[in-house]
Design an enzyme around this catalytic site. Sequence first.
Site, mmCIF file in Angstrom:
data_model
loop_
_atom_site.group_PDB
_atom_site.id
_atom_site.type_symbol
_atom_site.label_atom_id
_atom_site.label_comp_id
_atom_site.label_asym_id
_atom_site.label_seq_id
_atom_site.Cartn_x
_atom_site.Cartn_y
_atom_site.Cartn_z
ATOM 1 C CG ASN A 100 -2.000 0.880 1.217
ATOM 2 O OD1 ASN A 100 -2.688 1.217 2.442
ATOM 3 N ND2 ASN A 100 -2.388 1.455 0.217
ATOM 4 C CG ASN A 114 -8.243 7.960 0.195
ATOM 5 O OD1 ASN A 114 -7.698 7.013 0.610
ATOM 6 N ND2 ASN A 114 -9.560 8.209 0.652
ATOM 7 C CB CYS A 145 -3.755 5.674 6.678
ATOM 8 S SG CYS A 145 -2.944 4.413 5.135
ATOM 9 N N GLY A 146 -3.752 2.526 8.750
ATOM 10 C CA GLY A 146 -2.751 1.874 9.360
ATOM 11 C C GLY A 146 -1.380 1.887 8.685
ATOM 12 C CG ASN A 185 -10.308 4.272 7.728
ATOM 13 O OD1 ASN A 185 -10.322 3.141 8.590
ATOM 14 N ND2 ASN A 185 -9.503 4.160 6.856
ATOM 15 C CG HIS A 199 -12.771 -0.596 7.107
ATOM 16 N ND1 HIS A 199 -11.970 -0.951 6.070
ATOM 17 C CD2 HIS A 199 -12.024 0.516 7.993
ATOM 18 C CE1 HIS A 199 -10.813 0.073 6.204
ATOM 19 N NE2 HIS A 199 -11.120 0.842 7.124
ATOM 20 C CG ASN A 232 -11.832 2.484 3.063
ATOM 21 O OD1 ASN A 232 -11.361 2.811 2.186
ATOM 22 N ND2 ASN A 232 -12.336 2.918 4.313
ATOM 23 C CD GLU A 283 -7.014 1.753 0.809
ATOM 24 O OE1 GLU A 283 -6.984 2.839 0.852
ATOM 25 O OE2 GLU A 283 -5.919 1.063 0.960
ATOM 26 C CB CYS A 295 -6.578 -1.730 3.498
ATOM 27 S SG CYS A 295 -7.442 -0.372 4.282
ATOM 28 N N GLY A 296 -4.382 -1.335 6.122
ATOM 29 C CA GLY A 296 -4.054 -1.504 7.444
ATOM 30 C C GLY A 296 -5.388 -1.440 8.468
ATOM 31 C CB THR A 297 -8.145 1.094 8.779
ATOM 32 O OG1 THR A 297 -8.076 1.343 7.257
ATOM 33 C CG2 THR A 297 -7.323 2.108 9.610
ATOM 34 N N GLY A 298 -8.213 -1.862 7.139
ATOM 35 C CA GLY A 298 -9.203 -2.829 6.635
ATOM 36 C C GLY A 298 -8.938 -4.269 7.168
HETATM 37 N N1 LIG Z 1 -9.292 4.624 1.726
HETATM 38 C C1 LIG Z 1 -9.115 4.958 3.248
HETATM 39 C C2 LIG Z 1 -7.917 5.715 3.762
HETATM 40 C C3 LIG Z 1 -6.661 4.841 3.565
HETATM 41 C C4 LIG Z 1 -6.599 3.490 4.530
HETATM 42 C C5 LIG Z 1 -5.241 2.627 4.260
HETATM 43 N N2 LIG Z 1 -4.969 2.260 3.075
HETATM 44 C C6 LIG Z 1 -4.835 2.028 5.283
HETATM 45 O O1 LIG Z 1 -3.750 1.014 5.479
HETATM 46 O O2 LIG Z 1 -5.501 1.848 6.374
HETATM 47 C C7 LIG Z 1 -10.224 5.810 3.536
HETATM 48 O O3 LIG Z 1 -10.598 6.507 2.843
HETATM 49 O O4 LIG Z 1 -11.042 5.464 4.551
#
Ligand SMILES: N[C@@H](CCC[C@H](N)C(=O)O)C(=O)O
Length: 282
Positions: free
Chosen positions: A15, A66, A75-76, A163, A165, A196, A214, A223-226
Amino acid sequence: MTRTIKFTKMHGAGNDYIYVDTTRFPIEHPEELSKIWSAPHTGIGSDGLVLIGTSDKADFSMRIFNADGSEARMCGNASRCIGKYLFDYGLTSKTKIMLDTLSGIKVLNLHLADGKVNSVTVDMGIPADEPADYDGKGAKPMKEQPIEVDGERYAGTTVSMGNPHLVIFVNDIEDVDLPVIGPKLENHPLFPERINVEFAQILGEGKIRMRVWERGSGITQACGTGACATAVAAFLTGRAGRDSTVIMDGGSLNIRWDIATRHVLMTGEATKVFDGEIELID
Ligand SMILES: N[C@@H](CCC[C@H](N)C(=O)O)C(=O)O
């Protein structure tokens, strides 16, 4: 006036973002620049733009944009890369860093090898949609939400990691036509702020394969938060325990949902790709 902006391209599990230290190179229109610089053929090429700055509440701050110019709250993968950037470039000698984000202060714990950061554990906080009556002990079966797209029904769990998901478990992840279904779910009327989208398949005990669409960037390698949202959804729906490895196209992350603090801890690598500079006409 033309200015030269120094940047660093970094990635976490594939990412990739453009990182700018705004204490040295102030950026006025990050929304516009993220679109221009992220473009693969005519720009630097990335999933977005990350600004590193000062904070009066924490050691440093992060802003994340983004590829379509929209600003996200967290963003994780970028938070791990910022830990590496700050330490490896000598902006701090701390191995525990407080990072101010739009979704609150996150704690980064840096893991070193040969004097450089090779992985980072980020305390991602408490998932916002954790059910209020949950005692934190066993898996609480959570009703998945039905979502209809083009006559096809999906069952998804929404989890906020700062954010939003939507996590959808499937039997065969290779069957998912992500470029087609991703944007439809991202922009579904149920999610006025867009969302996401993660498709996930349980591979075995504690092993989850995940692919992501995303919000604002489309398909990314990770995606870390994902990954955190996927591990949380897997636990809440009784599909996994508190420790999961989430395997994405660009790499894996280890996620622990700590029973005592109810915080989600994300551990993974952070990698520098190259340093560069680009002209900016103000
Ligand atoms: N697209 C996400 C923001 C980015 C998240 C990221 N890639 C991660 O690693 O967490 C959004 O718009 O919420």
